[in-house]
Enzyme design. Structure first.
Site, PDB file in Angstrom:
ATOM      1  N   THR A 107     -11.362   4.069  10.090  1.00 38.23           N
ATOM      2  CA  THR A 107     -11.292   3.205  11.275  1.00 38.23           C
ATOM      3  C   THR A 107     -10.826   3.931  12.529  1.00 38.23           C
ATOM      4  OG1 THR A 107      -9.081   2.472  10.601  1.00 38.23           O
ATOM      5  CG2 THR A 107     -10.943   1.089   9.951  1.00 38.23           C
ATOM      6  N   LYS A 127       0.841  -1.196   0.000  1.00 36.49           N
ATOM      7  CA  LYS A 127       0.000   0.000   0.000  1.00 36.49           C
ATOM      8  C   LYS A 127       0.871   1.238   0.000  1.00 36.49           C
ATOM      9  CE  LYS A 127      -1.793   2.103   3.514  1.00 36.49           C
ATOM     10  NZ  LYS A 127      -2.464   3.193   4.232  1.00 36.49           N
ATOM     11  N   ASP A 167      -3.563   4.307  -1.934  1.00 31.55           N
ATOM     12  CA  ASP A 167      -4.552   4.713  -0.928  1.00 31.55           C
ATOM     13  C   ASP A 167      -4.475   6.223  -0.710  1.00 31.55           C
ATOM     14  OD1 ASP A 167      -6.447   4.628   1.075  1.00 31.55           O
ATOM     15  OD2 ASP A 167      -5.012   4.067   2.632  1.00 31.55           O
ATOM     16  N   ARG A 223       2.249  -1.498  10.645  1.00 34.18           N
ATOM     17  CA  ARG A 223       3.251  -1.539  11.703  1.00 34.18           C
ATOM     18  C   ARG A 223       3.522  -2.911  12.310  1.00 34.18           C
ATOM     19  NH1 ARG A 223       0.589   3.744  14.391  1.00 34.18           N
ATOM     20  NH2 ARG A 223      -1.162   2.770  13.318  1.00 34.18           N
ATOM     21  N   ASP A 278     -13.523  14.732  -4.078  1.00 35.06           N
ATOM     22  CA  ASP A 278     -13.604  16.030  -4.731  1.00 35.06           C
ATOM     23  C   ASP A 278     -14.859  16.057  -5.592  1.00 35.06           C
ATOM     24  OD1 ASP A 278     -12.772  18.573  -5.901  1.00 35.06           O
ATOM     25  OD2 ASP A 278     -10.734  18.008  -5.311  1.00 35.06           O
ATOM     26  N   LYS A 293      -7.412   8.153  -1.169  1.00 41.94           N
ATOM     27  CA  LYS A 293      -8.756   8.536  -0.701  1.00 41.94           C
ATOM     28  C   LYS A 293      -9.269   9.778  -1.436  1.00 41.94           C
ATOM     29  CE  LYS A 293      -8.087   6.538   3.925  1.00 41.94           C
ATOM     30  NZ  LYS A 293      -6.685   6.122   3.764  1.00 41.94           N
TER      31      LYS A 293
END
Length: 248
Positions: A130, A39, A66, A222, A71, A68
């Site tokens: 999230t 990603k 990613d 992570r 607009d 997002k």
């Protein structure tokens, strides 16, 4: 397109290259045995630009871009057209831009991929990030729906507009899978293997549990990238998923 539910464990795990500079990201991706998907998020893309997507693809990796996009319809479509032409195979767009923006983004992504001769991407609609908790969502944004209701409504809006999947918390995966069968993709961040700190994610679940709930692919950052032995951490996540696949 996103892999089917019959794909192997490594196809189901997308490793987030967050917090890395371009050279770190490329070195990391090259060192993890069996890695299939990565990603590229906002921070890395802003620093490295489109070149990082090209270089990761040259290493044989599939890219989830990613960013997002959120607009007006024309601008959103233009961004998706260019992202698709880069060869990104998963691209995020915010569902709350509305049906017109979603439809034009989908059409533009197909056009961009075809013009560049690369695989047609799957657009993933972002429902509710999230990091949100329900009380804060209602208090700060004056949204009276529960998170579950909000996610379901935005996922349905996206599916009706022709979007191929959505990003959701693993806690919403089962309800969304019941509403949207395969091949609708459900990509879930907020994955934390047992014993790993939750960090800034509010709604989390383990890898095998998320797949069992109906997720298509998992975004894990992570717990793998910050591990003492990232190769072992990735292999461990794959092993958990292989156990689930074998059990079924």
């Amino acid at each position: 397109m996103a892999p089917s539910l019959a794909s192997g464990p490594a196809d189901r795990i997308i490793v987030a290259l967050d917090g890395m500079d371009p050279e770190q990201a490329l070195r990391f991706a090259a060192q993890v045995d069996g890695l299939r998907w990565v990603k590229v998020g906002l921070e890395l893309f802003v620093q490295a630009g489109p070149e990082v997507v090209a270089r990761l693809r040259e290493q044989g990796l599939r890219v989830f871009l990613d960013l997002k996009f959120h607009d007006i319809p024309a601008t959103k479509a233009g961004a998706c057209r260019r992202a698709a032409a880069l060869g990104a195979e998963l691209i995020t767009v915010h569902a709350c831009a509305g049906s017109e923006a979603l439809k034009t983004a989908q059409a533009a992504a197909v056009e961009g991929a075809q013009s560049a001769g690369v695989p047609t991407p799957t657009l993933l609609a972002v429902t509710v990030l999230t990091s949100w908790e329900e009380q804060r969502l209602q208090r700060e944004l004056a949204i009276q729906q529960s998170i579950g209701e909000r996610v379901a409504a935005l996922a349905q809006l996206s599916a009706t507009a022709g979007i191929g999947g959505c990003v959701c918390s693993p806690l919403e995966a089962a309800a969304l899978r019941a509403q949207h069968p395969v091949p609708f993709a459900l990509v879930t961040p907020g994955i934390r293997p047992k014993g790993v700190a939750v960090g800034d994610q509010a709604r989390v679940m383990g890898p095998a549990e998320a797949i069992a709930a109906g997720a298509s692919q998992l975004v894990i950052g992570r717990p793998i990238t910050n591990a003492e032995d990232p190769c072992a951490a990735f292999a461990g996540c794959c092993a958990q998923l292989q156990g689930l696949i074998d059990a079924h």
